[in-house]
Write a protein that holds these residues in place. Structure first.
Motif, PDB file in Angstrom:
ATOM      1  N   HIS A  83     111.809  83.205  16.817  1.00 42.13           N
ATOM      2  CA  HIS A  83     110.458  83.563  17.447  1.00 42.13           C
ATOM      3  C   HIS A  83     110.299  84.938  17.415  1.00 42.13           C
ATOM      4  O   HIS A  83     109.680  85.524  18.486  1.00 42.13           O
ATOM      5  CB  HIS A  83     110.457  82.699  18.650  1.00 42.13           C
ATOM      6  N   ARG A  84     110.947  85.728  16.691  1.00 43.38           N
ATOM      7  CA  ARG A  84     110.929  87.219  17.080  1.00 43.38           C
ATOM      8  C   ARG A  84     109.548  87.754  17.087  1.00 43.38           C
ATOM      9  O   ARG A  84     109.071  88.412  18.029  1.00 43.38           O
ATOM     10  CB  ARG A  84     111.632  87.894  15.746  1.00 43.38           C
ATOM     11  N   LEU A  85     108.639  87.480  15.801  1.00 48.67           N
ATOM     12  CA  LEU A  85     107.338  87.892  15.871  1.00 48.67           C
ATOM     13  C   LEU A  85     106.522  87.067  17.000  1.00 48.67           C
ATOM     14  O   LEU A  85     105.487  87.919  17.390  1.00 48.67           O
ATOM     15  CB  LEU A  85     106.762  87.652  14.511  1.00 48.67           C
ATOM     16  N   LEU A  86     106.707  86.189  17.201  1.00 49.73           N
ATOM     17  CA  LEU A  86     105.900  85.361  18.204  1.00 49.73           C
ATOM     18  C   LEU A  86     106.109  85.860  19.550  1.00 49.73           C
ATOM     19  O   LEU A  86     105.194  86.423  20.420  1.00 49.73           O
ATOM     20  CB  LEU A  86     106.172  83.861  18.361  1.00 49.73           C
ATOM     21  N   LYS A  87     107.259  86.445  20.093  1.00 45.97           N
ATOM     22  CA  LYS A  87     107.622  87.112  21.222  1.00 45.97           C
ATOM     23  C   LYS A  87     107.082  88.743  21.155  1.00 45.97           C
ATOM     24  O   LYS A  87     106.445  89.193  22.236  1.00 45.97           O
ATOM     25  CB  LYS A  87     109.477  87.363  21.409  1.00 45.97           C
ATOM     26  N   MET A  88     106.890  89.225  20.118  1.00 46.39           N
ATOM     27  CA  MET A  88     106.158  90.601  20.068  1.00 46.39           C
ATOM     28  C   MET A  88     104.783  90.423  20.217  1.00 46.39           C
ATOM     29  O   MET A  88     104.041  91.027  21.029  1.00 46.39           O
ATOM     30  CB  MET A  88     106.427  91.173  18.553  1.00 46.39           C
ATOM     31  N   LEU A  89     104.175  89.217  19.735  1.00 41.49           N
ATOM     32  CA  LEU A  89     102.837  88.936  19.820  1.00 41.49           C
ATOM     33  C   LEU A  89     102.307  88.534  21.435  1.00 41.49           C
ATOM     34  O   LEU A  89     101.585  89.234  22.007  1.00 41.49           O
ATOM     35  CB  LEU A  89     102.394  87.685  19.010  1.00 41.49           C
ATOM     36  N   ALA A  90     103.583  87.899  21.980  1.00 40.70           N
ATOM     37  CA  ALA A  90     103.295  87.684  23.668  1.00 40.70           C
ATOM     38  C   ALA A  90     103.244  88.851  24.422  1.00 40.70           C
ATOM     39  O   ALA A  90     102.685  89.142  25.325  1.00 40.70           O
ATOM     40  CB  ALA A  90     104.312  86.509  23.855  1.00 40.70           C
ATOM     41  N   ARG A  91     104.169  89.653  23.953  1.00 38.01           N
ATOM     42  CA  ARG A  91     104.261  90.838  24.680  1.00 38.01           C
ATOM     43  C   ARG A  91     103.093  91.816  24.569  1.00 38.01           C
ATOM     44  O   ARG A  91     102.618  92.625  25.818  1.00 38.01           O
ATOM     45  CB  ARG A  91     105.406  91.875  24.225  1.00 38.01           C
ATOM     46  N   LEU A  92     102.304  91.671  23.611  1.00 37.22           N
ATOM     47  CA  LEU A  92     100.957  92.346  23.562  1.00 37.22           C
ATOM     48  C   LEU A  92     100.115  92.093  24.426  1.00 37.22           C
ATOM     49  O   LEU A  92      98.792  92.650  24.605  1.00 37.22           O
ATOM     50  CB  LEU A  92     100.569  92.282  22.114  1.00 37.22           C
ATOM     51  N   LEU A  93     100.225  90.981  25.301  1.00 38.94           N
ATOM     52  CA  LEU A  93      99.307  90.537  26.212  1.00 38.94           C
ATOM     53  C   LEU A  93      99.332  91.288  27.441  1.00 38.94           C
ATOM     54  O   LEU A  93      98.656  91.134  28.429  1.00 38.94           O
ATOM     55  CB  LEU A  93      99.698  89.140  26.504  1.00 38.94           C
ATOM     56  N   SER A  94     100.343  92.369  27.591  1.00 35.74           N
ATOM     57  CA  SER A  94     100.432  93.267  28.683  1.00 35.74           C
ATOM     58  C   SER A  94      99.756  94.568  28.318  1.00 35.74           C
ATOM     59  O   SER A  94      99.891  95.517  29.193  1.00 35.74           O
ATOM     60  CB  SER A  94     101.738  93.402  28.931  1.00 35.74           C
ATOM     61  N   SER A  95      99.208  94.849  27.091  1.00 31.80           N
ATOM     62  CA  SER A  95      98.530  95.985  26.786  1.00 31.80           C
ATOM     63  C   SER A  95      97.620  96.412  27.493  1.00 31.80           C
ATOM     64  O   SER A  95      96.829  95.543  28.182  1.00 31.80           O
ATOM     65  CB  SER A  95      97.985  95.699  25.214  1.00 31.80           C
ATOM     66  N   ASN A  96      97.139  97.620  27.715  1.00 33.63           N
ATOM     67  CA  ASN A  96      96.125  98.205  28.319  1.00 33.63           C
ATOM     68  C   ASN A  96      94.961  98.592  27.643  1.00 33.63           C
ATOM     69  O   ASN A  96      93.919  99.063  28.125  1.00 33.63           O
ATOM     70  CB  ASN A  96      96.624  99.577  29.059  1.00 33.63           C
ATOM     71  N   GLN A  97      94.937  98.103  26.196  1.00 31.33           N
ATOM     72  CA  GLN A  97      93.814  98.127  25.249  1.00 31.33           C
ATOM     73  C   GLN A  97      92.956  96.800  25.229  1.00 31.33           C
ATOM     74  O   GLN A  97      93.668  95.813  24.687  1.00 31.33           O
ATOM     75  CB  GLN A  97      94.346  98.901  24.070  1.00 31.33           C
ATOM     76  N   SER A  98      91.895  96.986  25.526  1.00 29.33           N
ATOM     77  CA  SER A  98      91.084  95.638  25.269  1.00 29.33           C
ATOM     78  C   SER A  98      91.074  94.915  23.991  1.00 29.33           C
ATOM     79  O   SER A  98      91.241  93.683  23.762  1.00 29.33           O
ATOM     80  CB  SER A  98      89.502  95.889  25.829  1.00 29.33           C
ATOM     81  N   GLU A  99      90.959  95.818  23.083  1.00 29.58           N
ATOM     82  CA  GLU A  99      91.029  95.345  21.568  1.00 29.58           C
ATOM     83  C   GLU A  99      92.333  94.670  21.151  1.00 29.58           C
ATOM     84  O   GLU A  99      92.212  93.462  20.656  1.00 29.58           O
ATOM     85  CB  GLU A  99      90.611  96.347  20.299  1.00 29.58           C
ATOM     86  N   ILE A 100      93.410  95.091  21.699  1.00 32.58           N
ATOM     87  CA  ILE A 100      94.596  94.689  21.235  1.00 32.58           C
ATOM     88  C   ILE A 100      95.035  93.154  22.322  1.00 32.58           C
ATOM     89  O   ILE A 100      95.172  92.281  21.528  1.00 32.58           O
ATOM     90  CB  ILE A 100      95.850  95.358  21.821  1.00 32.58           C
ATOM     91  N   LEU A 101      94.288  93.208  23.429  1.00 36.66           N
ATOM     92  CA  LEU A 101      94.520  91.882  24.315  1.00 36.66           C
ATOM     93  C   LEU A 101      93.632  90.709  23.683  1.00 36.66           C
ATOM     94  O   LEU A 101      93.896  89.664  23.452  1.00 36.66           O
ATOM     95  CB  LEU A 101      93.876  92.264  25.380  1.00 36.66           C
ATOM     96  N   ALA A 102      92.390  91.260  23.091  1.00 37.20           N
ATOM     97  CA  ALA A 102      91.678  90.233  22.354  1.00 37.20           C
ATOM     98  C   ALA A 102      91.824  89.603  21.029  1.00 37.20           C
ATOM     99  O   ALA A 102      92.183  88.458  20.981  1.00 37.20           O
ATOM    100  CB  ALA A 102      90.107  90.689  22.353  1.00 37.20           C
ATOM    101  N   ILE A 103      92.708  90.637  20.352  1.00 36.37           N
ATOM    102  CA  ILE A 103      93.215  90.143  19.215  1.00 36.37           C
ATOM    103  C   ILE A 103      94.543  89.143  19.389  1.00 36.37           C
ATOM    104  O   ILE A 103      94.756  87.999  18.797  1.00 36.37           O
ATOM    105  CB  ILE A 103      93.728  91.090  18.186  1.00 36.37           C
ATOM    106  N   ALA A 104      95.299  89.673  20.452  1.00 36.21           N
ATOM    107  CA  ALA A 104      96.582  88.775  20.720  1.00 36.21           C
ATOM    108  C   ALA A 104      96.116  87.636  21.102  1.00 36.21           C
ATOM    109  O   ALA A 104      96.758  86.493  21.064  1.00 36.21           O
ATOM    110  CB  ALA A 104      97.444  89.686  21.814  1.00 36.21           C
ATOM    111  N   CYS A 105      95.152  87.551  22.132  1.00 36.66           N
ATOM    112  CA  CYS A 105      94.676  86.046  22.399  1.00 36.66           C
ATOM    113  C   CYS A 105      94.161  85.236  21.266  1.00 36.66           C
ATOM    114  O   CYS A 105      94.460  83.980  21.130  1.00 36.66           O
ATOM    115  CB  CYS A 105      93.530  86.348  23.353  1.00 36.66           C
ATOM    116  N   HIS A 106      93.443  85.776  20.412  1.00 36.60           N
ATOM    117  CA  HIS A 106      92.943  85.134  19.294  1.00 36.60           C
ATOM    118  C   HIS A 106      93.964  84.663  18.366  1.00 36.60           C
ATOM    119  O   HIS A 106      94.154  83.361  18.176  1.00 36.60           O
ATOM    120  CB  HIS A 106      91.994  85.945  18.280  1.00 36.60           C
TER     121      HIS A 106
END
Length: 470
Positions: free
Chosen positions: A394-417
């Motif tokens: 689950h290497r890439l899934l873990k990377m995607l989950a870590r992006l939920l801690s970003s301080n950029q709104s667009e990245i947060l929105a895309i990661a949630c999507h």
């Protein structure tokens, strides 16, 4: 591509630099053609010159040191023979007795521990080498059949808690290392010391240490040693990412990085570990000096040649292709730069055609640079590729989950999507994976985010998660 036409330092630096002739690197033919003519590295700064001048004026009670048994009468006589002499007088003395003075200075550095005395010895060595960098070879000659010399006395000095002693000793170590084929067996300790210097709040010390790295990285084995030194690259990359208002410092920093990228392992892992490609693109975009852009272009060329699979997709995500195409429209004084830019464009264009959509998406995750590119919004993409997020534990899934801690709104929105799409198409185990990673809880927390897009995609992802479990 760089050549001797690109000076390592500006001629506006102080009039009395320490200059080291760097031995020709033992590298492949292509590498050698790039750097064989780059033979001078200047390690100098007005801040260091001021310290030297100040210490030179301070009297030292050498007779008292003799009475205390710290030095002998012959050493006192030799010191008094050169102390406070003019450069011309020192030149005459060193022309006749330079080898003896080199041996004495090494002995003094080895046995003295008082800060004022060691400082003064270092200044005398500086005066000995002034405009005669070839005299560094005398220290090697004076070290024959003397274990631990000539490097050991200067390594010892690094342990003295004094700013001037530290930087002047490290400069002399660099001169010694780069003027012999004999390896410094304690180079790892030296790099560990430099790691902390690169974290200094004194920008002058940071610049001097970068200059020292510029010299040392001409030697391939020392690139590897620095790369493998704990936290050394973190400190160095932090200097790069913080940026600097002085174009010369920026140039010296990217030049050191360029030398590092001739190493296969470093070229393969540099961007994976430190995400430097977007930073380098920004450095080139904002550069006020053409020579900075030239070095950055050469770094990209090295990264492509040495490790294309590790770097090409990340370069596409960082939008290097349109920037390189823009650079190709500019007029350049160096044809080799034009050739390098065209090479980068060709490789990126070829790679863009051959990359699968999933590879582009994976590169976005690896670099953390999510944007609303087509894969995110394609149902067909998720139907076909969701399962691949589970590969390699689950290497890439873990990377995607870590992006939920970003301080950029667009990245947060895309990661949630994207996590919502994973929940929708991830199979019966998808819910468990998201729960174990803490992704489900974090997405639910983002339903109250201040940005409406983040709230929307967090809510949508949460709905898909619970719809999957029903």
């Amino acid at each position: 591509m760089l050549s001797a036409e690109a000076p390592l330092v500006d001629t506006t630096l102080p009039d009395s630099p320490a200059v080291v002739e760097v031995q020709t690197p033992h590298v492949d033919t292509a590498t050698s053609s790039l750097i064989e003519d780059v033979t001078l590295t200047i390690i100098a700064h007005p801040y260091l010159d001021e310290l030297v001048d100040k210490i030179r004026q301070e009297p030292i009670p050498w007779q008292g040191y003799e009475r205390a048994g710290l030095i002998n009468s012959d050493e006192v006589a030799m010191i008094e023979h050169v102390e406070n002499k003019s450069p011309e007088e020192i030149t005459n003395i060193m022309s006749e007795h330079g080898l003896y003075y080199a041996g004495m200075y090494l002995d003094l550095m080895h046995k003295l521990a008082r800060v004022d005395a060691v400082q003064k010895v270092l200044v005398m060595i500086q005066d000995m080498l002034h405009e005669h960098d070839e005299r560094i070879l005398l220290f090697h000659q004076a070290s024959i059949n003397r274990p631990g010399y000539p490097f050991g006395p200067f390594h010892k000095a690094l342990r003295i808690n004094d700013e001037f002693i530290g930087i002047q000793s490290s400069k002399l170590l660099a001169l010694l290392v780069c003027s012999t084929k004999t390896p410094d067996i304690d180079i790892d300790d030296f790099f560990q010391w430099m790691t902390f210097q690169l974290q200094s709040r004194n920008s002058s010390l940071i610049e001097l240490n970068i200059q020292i790295l510029d010299a040392l990285f001409h030697i391939p084995s020392y690139r590897t040693s620095f790369w493998n030194t704990l936290h050394a690259m973190d400190s160095f990359i932090n200097v790069l990412k913080k940026g600097h208002s002085n174009p010369q410092v920026i140039y010296e920093t990217v030049f050191a990085l360029w030398l590092l990228t001739f190493d296969q392992e470093i070229a393969t892992n540099l961007n994976r570990k430190y995400d430097v490609i977007p930073t380098l693109v920004e450095v080139a975009k904002t550069a006020v000096k053409e020579k900075i852009i030239r070095v950055v272009v050469s770094i990209f060329k090295n990264l492509i040649e040495k490790a294309p699979r590790a770097n090409l997709s990340a370069m596409l995500v960082a939008k290097l292709l349109p920037f390189a195409e823009h650079l190709s429209t500019r007029k350049w004084s160096d044809k080799e730069v034009v050739d390098d830019i065209e090479y980068i464009i060709q490789e990126l264009q070829n790679n863009f055609q051959s990359l699968t959509t999933f590879e582009v998406y994976a590169s976005e995750l690896e670099t953390g640079k999510l944007e609303w590119s087509p894969p995110h919004q394609s149902e067909n993409f998720w139907q076909k590729n969701t399962i691949r997020l589970n590969e390699q534990e689950h290497r890439l899934l873990k990377m995607l989950a870590r992006l939920l801690s970003s301080n950029q709104s667009e990245i947060l929105a895309i990661a949630c999507h994207d996590l919502g799409q994973y929940a929708k198409y991830g199979g019966s185990d998808g819910k468990k994976y998201l729960h174990d990673l803490g992704a489900k809880q974090r997405v639910m927390e983002l339903m109250t985010h201040e940005d409406p897009d983040v709230r929307y995609h967090a809510l949508s992802a949460t709905q898909k998660y619970f719809a999957m479990s029903s």
